[in-house]
Design a protein around this motif. Structure first.
Motif, PDB file in Angstrom:
ATOM      1  N   ASN B  57       0.819  -1.217   0.000  1.00 32.84           N
ATOM      2  CA  ASN B  57       0.000   0.000   0.000  1.00 32.84           C
ATOM      3  C   ASN B  57       0.849   1.262   0.000  1.00 32.84           C
ATOM      4  O   ASN B  57       0.542   2.228  -0.698  1.00 32.84           O
ATOM      5  CB  ASN B  57      -0.935   0.013   1.216  1.00 32.84           C
ATOM      6  CG  ASN B  57      -2.116  -0.901   0.997  1.00 32.84           C
ATOM      7  OD1 ASN B  57      -2.528  -1.120  -0.129  1.00 32.84           O
ATOM      8  ND2 ASN B  57      -2.659  -1.442   2.059  1.00 32.84           N
ATOM      9  N   ARG B 115      -3.402   5.184   0.858  1.00 36.64           N
ATOM     10  CA  ARG B 115      -3.854   4.082   0.010  1.00 36.64           C
ATOM     11  C   ARG B 115      -5.027   3.346   0.685  1.00 36.64           C
ATOM     12  O   ARG B 115      -5.996   2.985   0.030  1.00 36.64           O
ATOM     13  CB  ARG B 115      -2.668   3.125  -0.218  1.00 36.64           C
ATOM     14  CG  ARG B 115      -2.956   1.997  -1.167  1.00 36.64           C
ATOM     15  CD  ARG B 115      -3.043   2.478  -2.597  1.00 36.64           C
ATOM     16  NE  ARG B 115      -3.465   1.415  -3.480  1.00 36.64           N
ATOM     17  CZ  ARG B 115      -4.100   1.602  -4.620  1.00 36.64           C
ATOM     18  NH1 ARG B 115      -4.386   2.813  -5.021  1.00 36.64           N
ATOM     19  NH2 ARG B 115      -4.448   0.589  -5.372  1.00 36.64           N
ATOM     20  N   THR B 116      -4.913   3.159   1.994  1.00 36.47           N
ATOM     21  CA  THR B 116      -5.975   2.492   2.752  1.00 36.47           C
ATOM     22  C   THR B 116      -7.266   3.302   2.635  1.00 36.47           C
ATOM     23  O   THR B 116      -8.351   2.749   2.433  1.00 36.47           O
ATOM     24  CB  THR B 116      -5.571   2.391   4.246  1.00 36.47           C
ATOM     25  OG1 THR B 116      -4.304   1.764   4.317  1.00 36.47           O
ATOM     26  CG2 THR B 116      -6.567   1.578   5.039  1.00 36.47           C
ATOM     27  N   ILE B 119      -8.861   2.895  -0.869  1.00 35.52           N
ATOM     28  CA  ILE B 119      -9.530   1.597  -1.047  1.00 35.52           C
ATOM     29  C   ILE B 119     -10.810   1.534  -0.220  1.00 35.52           C
ATOM     30  O   ILE B 119     -11.844   1.044  -0.679  1.00 35.52           O
ATOM     31  CB  ILE B 119      -8.568   0.441  -0.685  1.00 35.52           C
ATOM     32  CG1 ILE B 119      -7.420   0.407  -1.698  1.00 35.52           C
ATOM     33  CG2 ILE B 119      -9.294  -0.895  -0.670  1.00 35.52           C
ATOM     34  CD1 ILE B 119      -6.271  -0.480  -1.311  1.00 35.52           C
ATOM     35  N   PHE B 120     -10.762   2.066   1.003  1.00 32.13           N
ATOM     36  CA  PHE B 120     -11.951   2.061   1.871  1.00 32.13           C
ATOM     37  C   PHE B 120     -13.091   2.833   1.200  1.00 32.13           C
ATOM     38  O   PHE B 120     -14.232   2.389   1.160  1.00 32.13           O
ATOM     39  CB  PHE B 120     -11.601   2.689   3.227  1.00 32.13           C
ATOM     40  CG  PHE B 120     -12.780   2.812   4.158  1.00 32.13           C
ATOM     41  CD1 PHE B 120     -13.202   1.722   4.914  1.00 32.13           C
ATOM     42  CD2 PHE B 120     -13.471   4.015   4.278  1.00 32.13           C
ATOM     43  CE1 PHE B 120     -14.289   1.831   5.765  1.00 32.13           C
ATOM     44  CE2 PHE B 120     -14.562   4.126   5.135  1.00 32.13           C
ATOM     45  CZ  PHE B 120     -14.963   3.034   5.870  1.00 32.13           C
ATOM     46  N   ALA B 123     -14.628   0.976  -1.723  1.00 35.69           N
ATOM     47  CA  ALA B 123     -15.529  -0.090  -1.255  1.00 35.69           C
ATOM     48  C   ALA B 123     -16.855   0.509  -0.787  1.00 35.69           C
ATOM     49  O   ALA B 123     -17.932  -0.025  -1.086  1.00 35.69           O
ATOM     50  CB  ALA B 123     -14.861  -0.871  -0.129  1.00 35.69           C
ATOM     51  N   GLN B 124     -16.779   1.636  -0.071  1.00 37.67           N
ATOM     52  CA  GLN B 124     -17.999   2.280   0.420  1.00 37.67           C
ATOM     53  C   GLN B 124     -18.860   2.775  -0.748  1.00 37.67           C
ATOM     54  O   GLN B 124     -20.081   2.617  -0.737  1.00 37.67           O
ATOM     55  CB  GLN B 124     -17.645   3.461   1.337  1.00 37.67           C
ATOM     56  CG  GLN B 124     -16.984   3.051   2.637  1.00 37.67           C
ATOM     57  CD  GLN B 124     -17.918   2.277   3.547  1.00 37.67           C
ATOM     58  OE1 GLN B 124     -19.060   2.655   3.732  1.00 37.67           O
ATOM     59  NE2 GLN B 124     -17.450   1.180   4.096  1.00 37.67           N
TER      60      GLN B 124
END
Lengths: 195, 212
Positions: B57, B115-116, B119-120, B123-124
């Motif tokens: 990441n 990066r986290t 991606i979060f 997804a949301q």
């Protein structure tokens, strides 16, 4: 009332033995692990036994769950319900069996509407087998063994979360194989003439 | 109870211990070899994979930022020059390397978290889109979908708030290390503008890029 010295010593030994024994029992508990060897989960139940993935302080990312199972001796198989997910999830499956044990066959199913996908994994006696599967929908697991000899197995399901769900299994395989074991350097000092 | 002598009582205690604990410990040994060991193996492997994921990441976060990753350049990240003055002085060399290491860790954390976050949020957004699609099929679905969307929006707001608090704290730490590097070079080499030329641009870049 004061006990004689030797008797106090024996009682002390007894107390230590008791505490060691109980602490060992507690140490065996792992979060989210169903202890099938103590309470058998039947293969043919309409509502299979639920494995509830849960946070475990020893695993920082996501949730884990699993089974400490027993097969054979008249127990032809175990069946479990893992949960429902509308999204495709990537799960790491880790399986361990005793050396010399019978082969155990694990089938994971993801039922999404009328579509059913399965992933099969077979144990390797005395070894730990680890693999990643990607499924969605209603997730179930069946463990069976063709032999009637008693076999113990440990199976763990790890769902690390969204970060891993966004990756392909190939990319996860690269991460698992240690390709990114080294931290990238984002700031470095290089030798030169002038600071 | 004269016949209950001390040796007899001691024997009773020993017998009780052996009867009560022997089968349990034998079963425990059998189980522990498969169950406890396997759990420890799984935990260790999970930690290694998680570490690898963090590294991936951070690397991908840097690669997505033109200022961090130079196109066509094989090396990534930021760098600063260690002059001869500092290189030849042990105290300066050690201080310099320590501040470089800390700055590196601070940037690693910022890019990993960035990066986290990306991606979060992806997804949301996918979940909200899916909910909208499912909810549009009926009036009841619209009502339930609206409630779920409101919950997701609330969770997002809370996540962004926490992300910003952590990120701002990390950026302040990064700035401390850049200032430390500046004072090291000032102290040992008489360089009085390292921060203005090299440190401040990194701090400003972090301040504009990472908080949401």
């Amino acid at each position: 009332m004061t006990l004689p010295k030797i008797e106090r010593l024996y009682y002390l030994v007894f107390a230590v033995a008791l505490s060691l024994s109980t602490s060992d029992l507690y140490a065996q508990q792992a979060t989210g692990v169903y202890q099938d060897y103590l309470k058998d989960a039947a293969l043919t139940d309409k509502k299979p036994t639920r494995i509830r993935l849960a946070k475990d302080p020893r695993v920082r990312a996501g949730k884990v769950g699993g089974v400490w199972g027993s097969l054979g001796n008249g127990d032809e198989g175990d069946s479990f319900f893992i949960g429902k997910t509308p999204d495709q999830v990537n799960l790491q499956i880790t399986i361990t069996t005793q050396p010399g044990s019978s082969l155990v066959h694990f089938v994971f199913r993801g039922k999404d509407g009328s579509k059913v996908e399965t992933r099969s994994i077979q144990s390797v006696p005395g070894e730990t087998v680890s693999t990643w599967i990607s499924l969605k929908g209603s997730l179930t697991l069946e463990a069976t063994s063709k032999s009637d000899a008693q076999t113990f197995y440990a199976l763990y399901i790890w769902h690390p979360g969204d970060l891993f769900d966004s990756l392909t299994l190939d990319k996860i395989s690269e991460v698992s194989s240690g390709k990114y074991a080294t931290r990238p350097t984002l700031f470095k000092g290089v030798k030169g003439d002038r600071p | 109870m004269k016949f209950v002598t001390r040796p007899f009582r001691i024997s009773c205690v020993c017998l009780y211990c052996s009867l009560f604990f022997a089968p349990a410990s034998q079963a425990g040994n059998d189980m522990s070899s498969i169950f406890q060991t396997s759990f420890a193996v799984m935990v260790k492997a999970a930690a290694a994979i998680e570490e690898g994921m963090n590294n991936l990441n951070a690397a991908e976060g840097c690669a997505a930022d033109p200022m961090c990753e130079s196109p066509g350049d094989t090396s990534s990240g930021f760098e600063t020059t260690l002059g001869a003055c500092c290189y030849e002085n042990d105290a300066c060399f050690n201080d310099f390397n320590e501040y470089v290491r800390r700055t590196d860790v601070a940037l690693y954390t910022l890019y990993k978290n960035e990066r986290t976050y990306t991606i979060f949020m992806m997804a949301q957004n996918a979940r909200i889109a899916m909910m909208k699609g499912a909810a549009s099929t009926s009036a009841v679905g619209t009502a339930i979908g609206g409630k779920l969307q409101a919950d997701v929006a609330k969770a997002r707001k809370s996540y962004i708030h926490k992300f910003n608090v952590t990120t701002n704290a990390n950026i302040n730490r990064l700035n401390e290390f850049l200032l430390g590097l500046d004072s090291t070079l000032k102290q040992y080499c008489g360089v009085d503008n390292w921060y203005q030329i090299n440190g401040l641009p990194i701090f400003i870049h972090a301040k504009t890029k990472f908080p949401k």
